[in-house]
Scaffold this active site. Structure first.
Site, PDB file in Angstrom:
ATOM      1  CD  GLU A 106      -2.920  -1.212   2.292  1.00  0.00           C
ATOM      2  OE1 GLU A 106      -2.396  -1.500   3.381  1.00  0.00           O
ATOM      3  OE2 GLU A 106      -4.136  -1.011   2.155  1.00  0.00           O
ATOM      4  CD  GLU A 126      -3.571  -6.308   4.113  1.00  0.00           C
ATOM      5  OE1 GLU A 126      -3.721  -7.002   3.074  1.00  0.00           O
ATOM      6  OE2 GLU A 126      -2.709  -5.417   4.205  1.00  0.00           O
TER       7      GLU A 126
END
Ligand code: NAD
Length: 699
Positions: A106, A126
């Site tokens: 990210e 995640e």
């Protein structure tokens, strides 16, 4: 030590992440990146900024050591960092190699440019801890690699090699050789060509048939992720990048992330993730202890377990000598192993040459002399102390000094087994679960005299063969089987009291157990418990079995051992594994109730789940207090990886913590007050009672 290094090279600022082992985005790292960007912006000589990692990797994402501390959310958080990177007035280039995962990926998506080594591994994992990416991953990744590719990565959490994304605009340049030198050269190019700063958030994103596509995805993801809400939330978040502005999409991501973060499933999966790391730590070993070298293995017994155990080591490329007492049994074991590898090849999961190479690492033998040079010998012969005695005495006489002698016993006293040798410090339990090449759990049994370095060796080896190892002390059944006794016992009692085999199995399967207790008995073989009970009766002739155990004996007396005999608590059609309700079992149960004067009553599914699961919890509490398990989370690992406990409930001890120990204790006291629910057999373990009155938890 500084977790961030800042330096100037040829007019370029280099911000280097240095937080071993994976350059996790700790608070110090996050703050360091922000400081670095600000410093670079103020410095007239600096024309571009590179973010790069140490140890030849970019970043593995969040620093898990900060989980549960204030540092996780301390400002600047990752969103702040990415915002500052993205709005920098000077070009920011991510130089990516090794792993680039979670928050690391990210962060790189917040940079204006990305250069990469083709072997770099990318992932947004995640979902594996019940979350969605929470720092813009669901909004930026689809904008740059396309909705479908991004959705695949986000919903699966799987790792993708950078070269697989070569056709997308994710990377501005692939760099061979020195990554930093390549990144600096690229930075000079960006500056000299006056390239505009690309912000991924500004990219247009589209899909030719968004509605039909997302309906299809929701159906297929929903059907495979039943008790796990995260995968569907991943879909929802990604869909938002098509239907909402970037800013609104970020809000949607934040909302969904928050909902999941507070939900039970993600808490359980995060607990599991950390528990697995903790399980590898052995308490009380000398800091000077170092694992022994193991480059060859001996296995004794080529039966169900021995041949399965052998497969693990062969897969890891470690030579195995497998010893049997009879040629016929040896041939059977070898065939089992070669069939396994042939099947892998047939299913295209392994190349034929590789299978050949691995099978060639196996040496079948009938002579103990062939074990003289083995670094580790694992015994998997019949479960009889006399047989183990013969084997360990023999091993003691033939094995080289320093060789580790392990037993796969599931019920016998490891200290007694160790006493058959003159080297009890080298003896350890290595309790694999069946099928040994499939089940992830390994209970490592620490005898009274087991040496520290022996334990460390087995824990290290477990990792090599992709097992999750948990240390257990010596007691009847170790952690897992000792606890299952109470669980199955309650199931048996409720069958007598009026429930049916199917009702009990279904109630526990609905709770999330991979298999109800009767199906599990049929799979493992009901004769195993029968022979253990017979052994106990032989040793303690006055032992009084509960009547429910006698019912299980009656089943075995009919030859109903389970799947292997085509009938057990269920019946099985010709070699099939589907359990079919059997009126013969109902009649057997009915007759048993009559014989013992037990009137059948209606039993609720809630009672079934509570009595079985709380029995596990209560025994777990005793195991913990006695120091048989090192920590509550180790018990959770044993149950999730060895006994099909639902991961989304985090294991029996975590589950009890979430229910509330006071509630658990009160339920047990309720059962204790009623003879029909077990009466006096329900005594809350002292540790459970203490923690509950102190308002504490196991974990
Ligand atoms: P098995 O009967 O399938 O195999 C045992 C093998 O040992 C046989 O092939 C036998 O010929 C061989 N053997 C017996 N005595 C020997 C000797 N003196 N020297 C060499 N070989 C000898 O049994 P199994 O199910 O593989 O169980 C083996 C051990 O693993 C037992 O201690 C058992 O408690 C334990 N275990 C079994 C399971 C399971 O589910 N089957 C799970 C965990 C642990």
């Amino acid at each position: 030590m500084n977790q961030i290094h800042f330096e100037k090279q040829q007019g370029v600022a280099v911000i280097r992440l240095d937080n071993a082992p994976v350059n996790g985005l700790s608070h110090a790292v996050r703050k360091g990146i922000v400081d670095g960007i600000c410093q670079a912006e103020l410095d007239q000589e600096i024309k571009a900024i590179i973010i790069i990692g140490s140890q030849n990797m970019f970043s593995g994402g969040a620093d898990i050591r900060e989980f549960g501390t204030a540092a996780v959310t301390a400002k600047p958080n990752l969103l702040n960092v990415i915002d500052i990177v993205e709005t920098s007035t000077k070009p920011v280039i991510a130089a990516i190699s090794g792993i680039c995962m979670g928050g690391g990926l990210e962060l790189s998506l917040g940079c204006h440019f990305r250069v990469v080594a083709s072997s770099a591994q990318l992932a947004l994992p995640e979902v594996k801890i019940g979350l969605i990416p929470g720092a813009g991953g669901t909004q930026r990744l689809p904008r740059i690699i396309g909705v479908e590719a991004a959705l695949n990565m986000i919903v699966s959490g799987e790792t993708v090699r950078a070269e697989m994304l070569q056709a997308t605009p994710l990377f501005d340049e692939f760099i061979e050789g020195d990554l930093l030198a390549g990144a600096i050269a690229f930075a000079h190019k960006v500056v000299s060509e006056k390239r505009s700063l690309k912000r991924v958030r500004d990219l247009k994103v589209s899909h030719p048939k968004p509605e039909a596509f997302f309906m299809f995805v929701r159906n297929s993801v929903g059907s495979v992720s039943k008790n796990y809400p995260a995968p569907l939330k991943c879909v929802e978040a990604v869909q938002a990048c098509l239907t909402q502005s970037f800013e609104d999409g970020m809000q949607t991501e934040a909302r969904l992330f928050g909902e999941l973060y507070l939900g039970g499933e993600s808490q359980a999966l995060r607990h599991l993730f950390l528990s697995e790391r903790n399980a590898a730590k052995v308490e009380g070993v000398s800091p000077a202890a170092k694992p022994r070298n193991v480059s060859s293995i001996g296995i004794i017994g080529a039966g169900t377990m021995g041949s399965g155990i052998a497969i693990n080591f062969l897969l890891a490329g470690i030579p195995v000598t497998m010893l049997e007492s009879k040629q016929e049994a040896l041939d059977r074991g070898v065939k089992h192993i070669t069939d396994y590898f042939a099947d892998r090849v047939a299913k295209r999961k392994m190349k034929a040459e590789k299978a050949q190479t691995l099978v060639a690492l196996l040496t079948p033998s009938l002579s103990y002399e062939d074990l003289a040079h083995a670094d580790l010998v694992i015994e998997a012969v019949f479960e009889s102390m006399d047989v183990k005695k013969t084997v360990f005495e023999k091993l003691d006489s033939v094995c080289k000094p320093g060789a580790i002698l392990a037993s796969n016993t599931s019920t016998l006293d490891l200290n007694q087994i160790a006493s058959f040798t003159n080297r009890p410090q080298d003896v350890v339990g290595a309790h694999f679960f069946s099928p040994a090449n499939v089940m992830k759990l390994l209970e490592v049994v620490r005898g009274a005299k087991t040496a520290d370095d022996v334990l460390l060796t087995i824990m290290q080896l477990a990792k090599k063969i992709k097992k999750t190892a948990v240390i257990s002390g010596v007691c009847d059944g170790f952690i897992g089987n000792r606890m299952i006794a109470g669980y199955s016992g309650e199931a048996g009692k409720m069958l007598e009291e009026g429930a049916t085999v199917q009702q009990i199995d279904k109630a526990l399967e609905k709770f999330g157990m991979a298999m109800g207790p009767f199906r599990m008995g049929d799979l493992a073989g009901n004769d195993i418990g029968w022979s253990i009970r017979k052994g106990i009766t032989q040793q303690h002739p006055n032992y009084v079995w509960p009547s429910s155990a006698l019912l299980a004996d009656k089943l075995c007396e009919l030859g109903r051992f389970g799947q292997k005999t085509g009938a057990g608590w269920y019946s099985y059609a010709n070699g099939k594994r589907d359990p079919l309700p059997d009126s013969a079992v109902e009649a057997l149960v009915e007759a048993h109730r009559k014989e013992h004067g037990i009137p059948a009553r209606k039993i609720s599914n809630t009672e079934i789940v509570q009595r079985c699961i709380f029995a596990l919890v209560n025994e777990g509490a005793k195991i913990l207090e006695e120091g048989i398990a090192q920590r509550a989370s180790d018990i959770d690992i044993v149950y999730i990886y060895g006994y099909g406990f639902p991961p989304y409930r985090g294991g029996p001890m975590f589950y009890a913590d979430r229910v509330g120990l006071l509630i658990v204790q009160r339920a047990m006291e309720g059962f204790a007050r009623n003879d029909k629910t077990g009466g006096a057999s329900w005594v809350p373990a002292p540790l459970l009672a203490r923690l509950s009155s102190d308002d504490k938890t196991f974990n």
